[in-house]
Design a protein around this motif. Sequence first.
Motif: not given
Length: 571
Positions: A114-130
Motif C-alpha cells: 500500500s506504500a504507493v497510496l501514501f505518496g512519493e517520498g513518504y517515510d512510514p517510520a521516521p528516524g528508522v534507518p534503512d
Amino acid sequence: MTTSEEQAVMNTAVVDHAWSLVEAFGRMRRQDPQEAAAAGEEIARRLQALGLPVTVHRPRLYLAVPKDAHVTLGGQRFRARPAQLAQTAPGGLTAKLVFVENPVGPPVGWTPNSAVLFGEGYDPAPGVPDVTGKIVLFRGMILAEKILHFAALGAAGVIAVNPGPDMHWGSGSAIWGTPDLDDLPGRTPIPGCAVSRPDGDVLIEAAQRGESATLTTIVEEGWFDQVLPEVRIPGEEPDFALLHGHYDSWDVGVGDNATGDACMLEVARVIHANRQHLRRGVRICWWPGHSTGKFAGSTWYADEFARDLARHCVAHMNCDSPGCRDATDYPTIPWMAENRAFVTDAVRDATGKVAGGKRPTQSSDFSFNNLGISGCFSASSRIPKEEVERRGWYFVMGNGGNTAWHTDRDQMEVADPGVLLTDIRLYALALFRLATLPSIPLDPGALVADLQGHLQRYAKAAGDRFDLSPAARAFDDLARRLRAFEAANTDPAVATRVRLAVLRLLVPLDYTRGTRYRRDFGLPAPPLTHLAVAAELDRYPPAALGFATTSLKRGLNHALAAVEAAAEAIP
C-alpha cells in the motif's frame, strides 16, 4: 469491611497444599508439551486428592517449542532465545546488522503493497534507518509487534537486546491461540531472537562498523495433546465467576507460574469448603499452551464454551506470578475501569494495602475480551519500587518484578510462602465476592466515564478532520441512563442483568477490533480500538488521509451501534 463469611474464607486458607505444589514444580520443567502435560496431570491428581470436583479436558493445541538459537559474528558465537511461532532460520540467516535506536513502526494500513497510496517520498517510520534485507538490533524485550513492524519495513531478521545480563524468553507471534484459517496469513514472516545486554552491546558495535552476522533459530512446531484441569463448584444460579492461570512455563518457572498454580489450588479448596454460601458458581482452570501457544489453552476453552461463557460468566480473574519473595505492594494490578473499585476494595480488605492499577494489555490469558467479559488481576503483588531501584533492576511484567522472569533463574528462591498465603487470601476473597454478593460488583458507569475521556482525547487530536460528536452524544445519553437506573433500581438481580448486558457490549468496544467469536491478534489495543486511529491522523499524508477517515467512519458506526444497544438494554 469484610463480612463474617468473607473472613471465614480467608481464615480457611493455609499454605501447606499450595507450597507443596510449588516445591514439586520447582523440580519439574514444564516447557516442552510432554513436560507440561505431565504437570497438568499432577495438578488434577492433587485436586482429586483434596476431594475437589475436577474435570480433565484434553485439547489438541498447535504449539511451538524453542530449541536453540545463536548469533554468530566472525569467530564469536552468542547464545540467544528464539522467538517461537515466527519464521525460523535453522540453517542460519546471514545479513548485515543495523541498530535501530528508536524502533517506530509504520502507521496502521501502511504495508509495502500500500506504500504507493501514501505518496512519493513518504517515510512510514521516521528516524528508522534503512533496514531492507538486514538483521535489526533494538533494545528491549522480544515482542511480536516489533518483529512485524520491522518485517513490514523489509528487515530479514530481528534481535532484541534485553536490558540486563539475562536472555528472556518471549513470543514472536501475534496470532492469539491456535490459528484458524483467517489467522494463518498473519504468521510472523521473519525470525527473531533475544540476547543479553553484554552480548547485544558487542553486536551493536559491529552494526555500527557495518558488519554482518548469522542468526540461527530452531523451533519445534506441531499439534500436541495437552491437559486442562478444571474445577466447577456450582452455586444457586447458573451464572459463574472464572479464576484461571497457566501451568506451562519457561524451564521450571517457579514465579511464573508455579506460584499461581498453587494459589489457585488452595483457592479452589477454600471456595469448595465454603460452597454453601455461593449464589453464583465458580470455575477454576489451569491452562496449557500459554507460553508455547500464545494462550492456546485459554483460547481453546473460550472457543469450546463460548456460548456458555457469553451467557453466564460474570467476570474472570487471572492468576499469574503471585507469592514472589519481597512482593508486598500492589501498585499495578491490571483492571478494567468497571472493576477498579472491586479490586481496590479486595486488596484493602485482604492485605491492608492501597492498590494501584493499569489497563490490561494483550497478554496474560485475557482470552475473553471479545465475549464481553470483564477481567482483572494477572499480576497482583510486586516488590516495592524503591527496592527494585535499589537492586538496580529493570521492569519485567511477572515474578513480582524479579528479573528472573522468563529466564532459567526462575527457581525456588523467587517464591515466598508468606507472600503466597497473603495472595491466596486476596484471590479467595475477590472470587468469593464475585460469587456471593447480591449484585455483581461491577460499575459500567465507571467504564463509560473512562471511554468518554478517551473519546475527548481522540476528538481533540482529530480536530476538524473528523467529527466524533455523534459518539459523544451517544455516550452522554448512556451515562445519563445508567445513573438514573442505578439511583432508582433496588433489585439486585435486575442490577446484575443490566450491568452484564451493558458490559457485554462495551468491553469489546474498548478492547477488541474483531468479532465476538474470533479473538483479535495479540497486538496493542488502544482504548476504543475502532476509533483509536483518530489519535494518529498526523501520521497520514494528504494522499492517505481519506483512508484513515474512512476507517473512522466505519469505526464510528460500530461504536454507535454498541453504545445505542447498551442504552436500550437499560430499563
